[in-house]
Design a protein around this motif. Structure first.
Motif, short mmCIF file in Angstrom:
data_model
loop_
_atom_site.label_atom_id
_atom_site.label_comp_id
_atom_site.label_asym_id
_atom_site.label_seq_id
_atom_site.Cartn_x
_atom_site.Cartn_y
_atom_site.Cartn_z
N LEU A 98 0.84 -1.21 0.00
CA LEU A 98 0.00 0.00 0.00
C LEU A 98 0.88 1.25 0.00
N ARG A 99 1.95 1.18 0.77
CA ARG A 99 2.84 2.33 0.89
C ARG A 99 3.49 2.65 -0.47
N ALA A 100 3.93 1.58 -1.15
CA ALA A 100 4.58 1.78 -2.45
C ALA A 100 3.59 2.34 -3.46
N ASP A 101 2.38 1.83 -3.39
CA ASP A 101 1.34 2.28 -4.30
C ASP A 101 1.03 3.77 -4.07
N ALA A 102 0.95 4.16 -2.81
CA ALA A 102 0.67 5.56 -2.49
C ALA A 102 1.84 6.44 -2.92
N GLU A 103 3.03 5.94 -2.72
CA GLU A 103 4.22 6.72 -3.09
C GLU A 103 4.21 7.02 -4.59
N ALA A 104 3.75 6.03 -5.37
CA ALA A 104 3.67 6.24 -6.82
C ALA A 104 2.68 7.35 -7.14
N ARG A 105 1.73 7.56 -6.25
CA ARG A 105 0.77 8.66 -6.46
C ARG A 105 1.21 9.93 -5.73
N GLY A 106 2.43 9.94 -5.22
CA GLY A 106 2.94 11.14 -4.56
C GLY A 106 2.45 11.32 -3.14
N LYS A 107 2.01 10.25 -2.51
CA LYS A 107 1.48 10.35 -1.14
C LYS A 107 2.31 9.51 -0.18
N LEU A 108 2.36 9.98 1.06
CA LEU A 108 2.98 9.19 2.13
C LEU A 108 1.88 8.40 2.83
N LEU A 109 2.06 7.10 2.90
CA LEU A 109 1.02 6.28 3.53
C LEU A 109 1.55 5.67 4.82
N GLY A 110 0.67 5.57 5.79
CA GLY A 110 1.06 4.93 7.04
C GLY A 110 -0.11 4.16 7.61
N VAL A 111 0.22 3.13 8.39
CA VAL A 111 -0.84 2.37 9.07
C VAL A 111 -0.55 2.40 10.56
N GLY A 112 -1.60 2.31 11.30
CA GLY A 112 -1.43 2.26 12.76
C GLY A 112 -2.56 1.46 13.36
N MET A 113 -2.31 0.91 14.53
CA MET A 113 -3.38 0.17 15.20
C MET A 113 -3.38 0.50 16.68
N ALA A 114 -4.51 0.23 17.29
CA ALA A 114 -4.62 0.40 18.73
C ALA A 114 -5.69 -0.52 19.27
N LEU A 115 -5.40 -1.13 20.41
CA LEU A 115 -6.33 -2.04 21.06
C LEU A 115 -6.77 -1.42 22.38
N TYR A 116 -7.92 -1.83 22.84
CA TYR A 116 -8.38 -1.30 24.12
C TYR A 116 -9.24 -2.33 24.81
N VAL A 117 -9.34 -2.17 26.12
CA VAL A 117 -10.32 -2.90 26.91
C VAL A 117 -11.10 -1.83 27.67
N GLU A 118 -12.39 -1.99 27.69
CA GLU A 118 -13.24 -0.96 28.28
C GLU A 118 -14.14 -1.55 29.35
N GLY A 119 -13.94 -1.08 30.58
CA GLY A 119 -14.83 -1.49 31.65
C GLY A 119 -16.17 -0.83 31.45
N THR A 120 -17.23 -1.61 31.29
CA THR A 120 -18.56 -1.06 31.01
C THR A 120 -19.54 -1.55 32.05
N GLY A 121 -20.67 -0.87 32.09
CA GLY A 121 -21.75 -1.33 32.95
C GLY A 121 -21.40 -1.36 34.41
N PRO A 122 -20.79 -0.29 34.97
CA PRO A 122 -20.56 -0.29 36.41
C PRO A 122 -21.88 -0.12 37.17
#
Ligand SMILES: Cc1cc2nc3c(=O)[nH]c(=O)nc-3n(C[C@H](O)[C@H](O)[C@H](O)COP(=O)(O)OP(=O)(O)OC[C@H]3O[C@@H](n4cnc5c(N)ncnc54)[C@H](O)[C@@H]3O)c2cc1C
Lengths: 805, 291
Positions: free
Chosen positions: A442-466
């Motif tokens: 994806l990054r190479a493909d974006a670069e060919a279009r003149g764009k910088l591409l990046g990916v990121g992720m994040a996980l979470y746990v959420e205490g619910t229903g107190p």
């Protein structure tokens, strides 16, 4: 069974009414009411020297003017500290109207009541308040340096020092093969419901009763607060939350000054009085959230496994602490997310600033915690040259480790013990959904279009229903209508639909017959409120239990009539029948009629229940001991502790290296809230949450200047994303039921917003190779970062581009 | 957020409108209300009288001739956006109007109102400047034409004083062998631009660059036209160094910083948008010039 609706994407039954203008919001009530308007402080910190109302007095239509001196009894005392905590050592709250000092721009000083809002504002404009300005504290860093104090008797500006630790952090860090330390910042945003706050009050002098409508998330508690502050008996006060145009947390705070002052004026004047907050008021006198400075030290081994984590947060709580230290606690305890953290120490110093108060905004401290933890994972991966997903995977709590005890204490005073979850499952699904493994293509493909591409992720746990609890009441009427009520309030989430689904499924009636009422103390007096993704868990289970009670009673009565064993009966489509015996059936509505033995018949249905219509046993009373007339049941659900939902988000961003515009081109969500009552509503909640997550990451920022003036207190300059700025969201579900509640559900209301800032920061960092240590970030800031030769670059970027540090 | 009291007049003729403006102290024209009403609601403006010109006949026409486009005071943004004849005569009009706000605002707000409002963040003030346009101003003394250079005095400030209604704005036609382009960058789609650029490229008969002009949005206190010809003069259109023109533009502007963009960032965007728009405008100019 045809009436099994639990789990179906039932369309929201409230929408037709709300989107065709038939909703009844606060400002739709009391068109003849007098209007209140406020003179609010233009200064962030000042002594109130004099209030001169003379010029206002000859405004035609003025009815009353109130200052602090006019507040009777308990109203003249500080507003309550709603959630006291032993570590909140210096709580401070404001007064309904300023008592000699103002601590943020927007603090109410004078209330004006007039024939309408225009006149009230005309009069307010003429009131002259003389202030003596005091030094102003803005931002966590200034608060921490404490050159000036917000409250003279709190010279270090520290309201609370929240501290939890699960072992000897210093020793564990010293013994760690690697450590790294960093500091990062996250900024203020705010809830911004479409409808601001608002209060309408009507005093009936004849029977000395007060009815208050307020745009709140907690009507029962507002009722108690009004009764206490106005010295009324609880039974004299009714509080109703009408349709509420969004809350997102800000309306859980109570009593707001206006919630006390408007009823006070209504009683004093014997007239209906209303105040509807305008947008500027919402910006400067409601609540904000999220500013923190986070100092993090993490220890880890060669594989990237965390050995110890030490976090020191400075949390900006604004001018006062009416909501205690809930947000700091949530940050502190939810920070650990889905990971095994062998030794954890966290200190959150909650500090005063001369700005609007900080109280929960959807996510309520979790986005900050997630930002801290997930960026830590990114840093470990970068330092070791590992894939960010791999480092996360190695640290995840495994499915066989549940229930998992983090040895921390949560916002409800209960232990942080995760009830269930499958975090590796989330991560696998996320990788597939976003195409994590093909990021370089994806990054190479974006670069060919003149764009910088990046990916990121994040996980979470959420205490619910107190807890502590919620209740539900279900009643079947002789018409067949099923009335459901619960005390917690709705702000557009779809409670009417979801609670109706639950009751229809439990009871075996068509959903069309079910009517749901929420947030009306006339219908249900005991409740806690809508916050912390708790409505489905708490009231959902409560109405399910109430429906089960009704079902049991219905079967008992029907069994009597049908001369069958209750165990052989079933209810479907509102009819009770004997399983396998065609014709042996009785409509539930008839059971409802029979449940209430009558002397008087007022219609055909009622005749069946009168004393000469039925042959009854002569030696039993018509209502058996311990039984009650009517086909209804009330029940409560009180959980042992919170249930923990979880999820994983990934963002793909493209950046234009000429203009530094940031475009989120793909956003993937894997979501686990246990059993899903209505997948359409859950997805809607996720979409809305992601929109707010993107807003918090790229657009929204409360821009205070050094004088404590909010520079962007309007929708012109406070940038919430439009639909055009929100990426398409792809969602995958995982369902890990909660063992803690009868329905096996977990909350879903806040989830969507939590990982946005962390995932997008990671993606921007991946695209640009520049360390992103402050969020939100805008193109102009990104431009500054990339052209600043001293900006830190990532090791991953140096490896990729062959640039030496 | 409620306006202070004001008197409201809704005259049925221009003469009547001018009379109210002349006799009532502190009277102000109300057109589409999309800029004025928010100012009233926030009590940043409190005119004693609003003179609503929406019922004045004859102000709602777009007249496009070979010489240019004349836009009446009650022409809403949306009509100019959709007028194909006007777009043929002066393509900048539709191209710029497409960047004005959102459909709901374009349905009410007027092009002339946005020029009379003289907001340097508005697109149409810059377009008036770039095309060398003018406005027609009716006063009790008669109708006068005011060129754009004489109109804009400062942010939200024009040279018009006393009783005056701007009845039309005129945008000269795109010259021969010329092309235009308009582009802007906003924080969110439809917002006021962080930076916008409109350009006109004119070629000579040999398809060499003869003249390049640019005007920017949200850059500077009043609209200005910058001549960028020097950077590319005489270059064959296919090979012209538009980046050099962008670089030149960056040295000519003097933007301010605000919450959404630093002055430096705006300067960066001036360069980028200049280069990008010039390439497009040049292609159009080349097409209109023929081989
Ligand atoms: C959310 C939002 C976003 C917007 N975004 C943009 C944008 O991106 N770009 C942009 O250019 N504009 C934008 N606008 C403003 C919009 O284009 C307005 O329509 C325009 O600026 C003013 O035109 P109007 O007809 O509404 O004028 P009004 O609001 O009625 O009047 C504005 C001012 O001009 C004066 N005036 C108006 N007409 C005349 C006249 N004929 N003679 C003399 N004086 C007159 C009035 O007295 C007043 O002082 C936006 C507005 C809003 C609310």
């Amino acid at each position: 069974m045809t009436t099994k609706l639990f789990g179906e994407p039932v369309r929201r039954r409230e929408d037709a009414r709300l989107i065709t203008g038939r909703g009844r919001y606060l400002d739709d009530i009391g068109s003849d009411a007098l209007a209140a308007a406020f003179v609010r402080s233009p200064h962030a910190h000042a002594r109130v020297v004099d209030v001169d109302v003379d010029a206002a007095l000859d405004v035609e239509g003025l009815v009353a003017v109130y200052t602090y001196e006019d507040l009777p009894g308990p109203l003249a005392e500080p507003l309550p500290v709603l959630i006291p905590h032993p570590q909140l050592h210096a709580p401070r709250t404001g007064y309904p109207l300023a008592n000699g000092e103002v601590n943020h721009v927007g603090e109410p000083v004078v209330m004006v009541v007039a024939t309408d809002r225009y006149v009230a504002e005309d009069a307010a404009e003429r009131i002259v308040v003389t202030y003596e300005e005091l030094p102003v504290v803005v931002g966590v860093d200034a608060a921490r340096e404490a050159v000036h104090a917000v409250h003279a008797d709190v010279p270090d500006n520290v309201a609370a020092r929240h501290h939890q630790e699960t072992g000897d952090a210093d020793a564990a860090l010293a013994a760690s093969p690697h450590t790294l330390s960093f500091t990062q910042y996250i900024e203020r945003s705010a809830c911004m419901p479409m409808e601001g706050k608002g209060v309408h009050a009507r005093w009936d002098a004849g029977d000395r009763s007060l009815r208050v409508h307020t745009s709140t998330q907690a009507s029962t508690s507002v009722r108690a607060a009004i009764a206490a502050k106005l010295q009324l008996s609880l039974d004299q006060v009714e509080v109703v939350a009408p349709d509420v145009g969004g809350g997102f947390g800000v309306k859980i705070v109570h009593p707001w000054p206006e919630e006390l002052l408007v009823p006070m004026a209504a009683i004093a004047l014997g007239r209906e009085v209303k105040w509807a907050e305008d947008r500027r008021e919402h910006f400067i006198s409601s609540a904000h959230e999220r500013q923190q400075r986070q100092e993090i030290t993490v220890g880890y081994d060669d594989d990237g496994r965390v050995t110890a984590l030490d976090v020191h947060v400075w949390h900006d709580n604004g001018a006062y602490t009416p909501y205690g230290i809930i947000v700091p606690i949530v940050t502190a305890t939810q920070l650990v997310g889905p990971y095994v953290i062998p030794v954890y120490r966290v200190i959150v110093e909650s500090v005063y600033t001369n700005t609007v108060i900080v109280t929960p905004y959807r996510g309520a401290g979790r986005p900050q915690g997630c930002f801290a933890m997930e960026r830590t994972m990114d840093r470990i991966a970068d330092a070791l040259g590992l894939d960010r997903a791999v480092v996360r995977e190695r640290n995840l709590i495994r499915p066989e480790q549940f229930p998992y005890d983090h040895r921390l204490t949560f916002q409800d005073g209960r232990p942080v013990i995760y009830d269930s979850g499958d975090y590796p499952g989330l991560l696998d699904k996320l990788r597939a959904l976003v195409g994590w493994e093909s990021a370089e293509e994806l990054r190479a493909d974006a670069e060919a279009r003149g764009k910088l591409l990046g990916v990121g992720m994040a996980l979470y746990v959420e205490g619910t229903g107190p807890g502590p609890y919620e209740g539900g009441h279900v009643q079947v009427l002789g018409s067949g209508k099923v009335l459901v009520s619960t005390g917690l309030t709705s702000q557009g989430q779809g409670h009417e639909t979801v609670f109706a689904q639950i009751v229809a499924s439990e009871l075996g009636v068509p959903i069309e017959d079910v009517e749901v009422t929420t947030g009306d103390t006339r219908r249900f007096g005991y409740a806690v409120g809508t916050f912390a993704s708790r409505a489905a868990v708490m009231s959902g289970n409560a109405v399910a239990l109430a429906a089960r009670g009704v079902r049991e009673k219905a079967l008992r009565i029907a069994a009597d009539v049908l001369e069958a064993d209750p165990g052989d009966l079933e209810i479907d489509e509102g009819v009770v029948s004997v399983r396998g015996t065609p014709g042996a059936a009785i409509p539930l509505r008839t059971v409802a009629v029979l449940s209430n033995p009558l002397r008087y018949a007022f219609d055909e249905a009622a005749k069946q229940a009168t004393q000469f219509a039925r042959s009854a046993s002569d030696d039993k009373p018509p209502v058996a001991p311990g039984d009650a007339p009517g086909l209804e049941h009330r029940d409560y659900y009180s959980p042992i502790r919170s249930t923990f939902a979880s999820g994983a988000h990934a963002a793909v961003v493209e950046i234009d290296p000429a203009t530094w515009e940031i475009d989120v081109v793909k956003y993937a969500v894997v979501h686990d809230c246990g059993n899903v009552v209505n997948p359409m509503i859950v997805e809607g909640q996720v979409h809305g949450g992601v929109a707010q997550g993107v807003g918090g990451a790229l657009y929204e920022r409360m821009a205070y200047d050094a004088d404590g003036q909010l520079q962007n207190a309007s929708f012109m300059d406070f940038l919430m994303p439009y639909a055009s700025e929100v990426p398409d969201v792809v969602i995958d579900h995982q369902e890990t039921p909660s063992p803690l509640n009868p329905l096996g559900i977990k909350g879903a209301g806040e989830a969507g917003v939590i990982p946005g800032t962390a995932a997008i920061a990671s993606a921007i960092e991946d695209a640009t190779g520049r360390r992103i240590a402050a969020m939100p970030i805008s193109p102009t800031q990104l431009y500054d970062l990339v052209r600043d030769g001293s900006s830190e670059t990532t090791a991953a970027w140096r490896r990729r581009t062959g640039v030496d540090a | 957020m409620k306006p202070a009291p004001f008197r409201y007049a809704d005259p049925r003729s221009l003469a009547e409108a001018l009379e109210v403006l002349a006799t009532e102290e502190g009277a102000k024209v109300l057109a589409g209300g999309q800029s004025l009403l928010p100012l009233l609601s926030m009590r940043l403006a409190a005119p004693a009288t609003l003179v609503d010109i929406n019922r004045v006949p004859g102000l709602d026409r777009i007249e496009a001739t070979g010489d240019g486009v004349r836009v009446g005071a009650l022409v809403r943004h949306v009509r100019l956006l959709e007028d194909v004849v006007a777009a043929r005569v002066q393509p900048l009009l539709a191209r710029a109007t497409a960047n004005v706000a959102h459909p709901a605002i374009r349905n009410r707000g007027t092009t002339v109102g946005s020029i009379a409002h003289a907001d340097p963040s508005g697109e149409m003030t810059s377009v008036l400047a770039l095309t060398g346009g003018s406005v027609e101003v009716a006063t009790p003394a008669g109708v006068a034409t005011v060129g754009w250079e004489d109109l804009f005095v400062g942010p939200l400030e024009t040279s018009l004083h006393g009783p005056a209604v701007v009845t039309a704005a005129s945008f000269p036609a795109l010259p021969d062998r010329s092309g235009t382009a308009f582009a802007e960058i906003a924080r969110r789609k439809g917002d006021y631009a962080v930076c916008g650029a409109g350009v006109v490229v004119t070629l000579d008969a040999d398809r060499r660059v003869e003249r390049v002009r640019a005007a920017y949005v949200s850059v500077g206190l009043v609209p200005a036209v910058h001549d960028l010809t020097d950077a590319v003069a005489g270059q064959p259109v296919e090979k012209a160094d538009w980046a050099a023109a962008g670089a030149l533009a960056r040295t000519l502007v003097d933007p301010d910083g605000d919450l959404h963009a630093s002055a430096d960032y705006r300067r960066l965007l001036v360069g980028v948008l200049t280069e990008r728009t010039l390439a497009r405008a040049a292609a159009e100019a080349a097409e209109r010039t023929g081989a």
